[in-house]
Motif scaffolding. Structure first.
Motif, PDB file in Angstrom:
ATOM      1  N   ILE A  49     -13.360  -1.562  -8.831  1.00 58.69           N
ATOM      2  CA  ILE A  49     -13.015  -2.756  -8.050  1.00 58.69           C
ATOM      3  C   ILE A  49     -11.769  -2.491  -7.200  1.00 58.69           C
ATOM      4  O   ILE A  49     -11.722  -2.875  -6.026  1.00 58.69           O
ATOM      5  N   GLY A  50     -10.785  -1.819  -7.773  1.00 52.78           N
ATOM      6  CA  GLY A  50      -9.560  -1.519  -7.028  1.00 52.78           C
ATOM      7  C   GLY A  50      -9.804  -0.628  -5.825  1.00 52.78           C
ATOM      8  O   GLY A  50      -9.347  -0.924  -4.712  1.00 52.78           O
ATOM      9  N   TRP A  51     -10.514   0.484  -6.013  1.00 50.28           N
ATOM     10  CA  TRP A  51     -10.797   1.408  -4.904  1.00 50.28           C
ATOM     11  C   TRP A  51     -11.699   0.756  -3.867  1.00 50.28           C
ATOM     12  O   TRP A  51     -11.526   0.976  -2.661  1.00 50.28           O
ATOM     13  N   ALA A  52     -12.663  -0.042  -4.309  1.00 53.04           N
ATOM     14  CA  ALA A  52     -13.548  -0.735  -3.372  1.00 53.04           C
ATOM     15  C   ALA A  52     -12.768  -1.759  -2.551  1.00 53.04           C
ATOM     16  O   ALA A  52     -12.963  -1.871  -1.336  1.00 53.04           O
ATOM     17  N   SER A  53     -11.877  -2.491  -3.202  1.00 57.95           N
ATOM     18  CA  SER A  53     -11.043  -3.468  -2.488  1.00 57.95           C
ATOM     19  C   SER A  53     -10.193  -2.784  -1.440  1.00 57.95           C
ATOM     20  O   SER A  53     -10.101  -3.246  -0.295  1.00 57.95           O
ATOM     21  N   LEU A  54      -9.571  -1.679  -1.839  1.00 59.11           N
ATOM     22  CA  LEU A  54      -8.710  -0.936  -0.915  1.00 59.11           C
ATOM     23  C   LEU A  54      -9.512  -0.403   0.269  1.00 59.11           C
ATOM     24  O   LEU A  54      -9.104  -0.548   1.423  1.00 59.11           O
ATOM     25  N   GLY A  55     -10.676   0.204  -0.006  1.00 60.69           N
ATOM     26  CA  GLY A  55     -11.511   0.734   1.072  1.00 60.69           C
ATOM     27  C   GLY A  55     -12.013  -0.357   2.001  1.00 60.69           C
ATOM     28  O   GLY A  55     -11.952  -0.229   3.227  1.00 60.69           O
ATOM     29  N   GLY A  56     -12.498  -1.464   1.425  1.00 58.08           N
ATOM     30  CA  GLY A  56     -12.990  -2.574   2.236  1.00 58.08           C
ATOM     31  C   GLY A  56     -11.898  -3.207   3.076  1.00 58.08           C
ATOM     32  O   GLY A  56     -12.093  -3.514   4.254  1.00 58.08           O
ATOM     33  N   MET A  57     -10.722  -3.374   2.479  1.00 54.97           N
ATOM     34  CA  MET A  57      -9.604  -3.974   3.197  1.00 54.97           C
ATOM     35  C   MET A  57      -9.136  -3.065   4.336  1.00 54.97           C
ATOM     36  O   MET A  57      -8.935  -3.518   5.462  1.00 54.97           O
ATOM     37  N   LEU A  58      -8.987  -1.774   4.052  1.00 50.96           N
ATOM     38  CA  LEU A  58      -8.524  -0.835   5.073  1.00 50.96           C
ATOM     39  C   LEU A  58      -9.522  -0.732   6.224  1.00 50.96           C
ATOM     40  O   LEU A  58      -9.133  -0.724   7.391  1.00 50.96           O
ATOM     41  N   GLY A  59     -10.821  -0.667   5.892  1.00 49.86           N
ATOM     42  CA  GLY A  59     -11.841  -0.611   6.945  1.00 49.86           C
ATOM     43  C   GLY A  59     -11.781  -1.820   7.858  1.00 49.86           C
ATOM     44  O   GLY A  59     -11.843  -1.689   9.088  1.00 49.86           O
ATOM     45  N   ASP A  60     -11.613  -2.999   7.274  1.00 50.26           N
ATOM     46  CA  ASP A  60     -11.534  -4.215   8.084  1.00 50.26           C
ATOM     47  C   ASP A  60     -10.237  -4.292   8.880  1.00 50.26           C
ATOM     48  O   ASP A  60     -10.217  -4.824   9.989  1.00 50.26           O
ATOM     49  N   GLN A  61      -9.147  -3.765   8.327  1.00 47.96           N
ATOM     50  CA  GLN A  61      -7.880  -3.735   9.073  1.00 47.96           C
ATOM     51  C   GLN A  61      -8.021  -2.852  10.318  1.00 47.96           C
ATOM     52  O   GLN A  61      -7.557  -3.218  11.397  1.00 47.96           O
TER      53      GLN A  61
END
Length: 194
Positions: A49-61
């Protein structure tokens, strides 16, 4: 060398990187598989969940800033995504905060949504906070769905160890079929409109 590498080894060794990179781009399929792997104790659910959140957030940023600086020039060139762009534009004008949170849950909006939001002039701080919250909720929901799917499959099939690779391939094939059907339906709809 390769005869000693099996699916479990690859998943345990590169699984979190795959989750991060997959969620940086799109993510649902890889995240479902990672949730299933967490159920099988090949990965741990909270790091997934942590790595997915980070990846999803960074991609959207990245997409947000692309829209902010190049949206006026880039968005009109995305002819195939115009319907999605119009939907996100209406959504952002009516419900700016909700649209940031919800865009990752709407099919066909994940890539263009943050670009449209960036081009809309929404505050970067507001976007970042809502984007982080949305990424965390999204990652938790999708990874948990994969975890529960693993639990359901295990109660149906028993020990999943011999079925791990076929299940992973099956999920990937199913995701590909769904994507192709949606793409075909969008083309048919575009022909009818045009």
């Amino acid at each position: 060398m390769f005869e000693h590498m099996d699916f479990n080894y690859l998943l345990a060794t590169y699984g979190y990187w795959a989750v991060f990179l997959g969620c940086l781009i799109e993510g649902e399929t890889i995240l479902l598989l990672a949730g299933m792997a967490a159920h099988q104790h090949l990965l741990q659910l909270w790091p997934v969940i942590g790595w997915a959140s980070l990846g999803g957030m960074l991609g959207d940023q990245i997409l947000f800033w692309t829209g902010r600086y190049s949206g006026a020039r880039l968005l009109p060139r995305l002819k195939r995504k115009q319907a999605a762009i119009e939907r996100v534009t209406k959504l952002i004008h009516r419900y700016p905060s909700t649209s940031v949170f919800a865009v990752r849950f709407l099919y066909g909006m994940r890539l263009v949504g943050p670009m449209v939001i960036g081009a809309s002039g929404l505050s970067p701080i507001r976007f970042s906070l809502l984007n982080a919250l949305g990424a965390l909720v999204w990652a938790t929901v999708i990874a948990s769905a994969g975890y529960w799917a693993g639990q359901a499959l295990e109660s149906w099939l028993g020990n999943l160890k011999p079925y791990r690779l076929p299940i992973a391939l099956g999920v990937l094939v199913l995701a590909l079929v769904i994507a192709l059907v949606r793409h075909w339906r969008a083309k048919v709809k575009a022909r009818r409109v045009g």
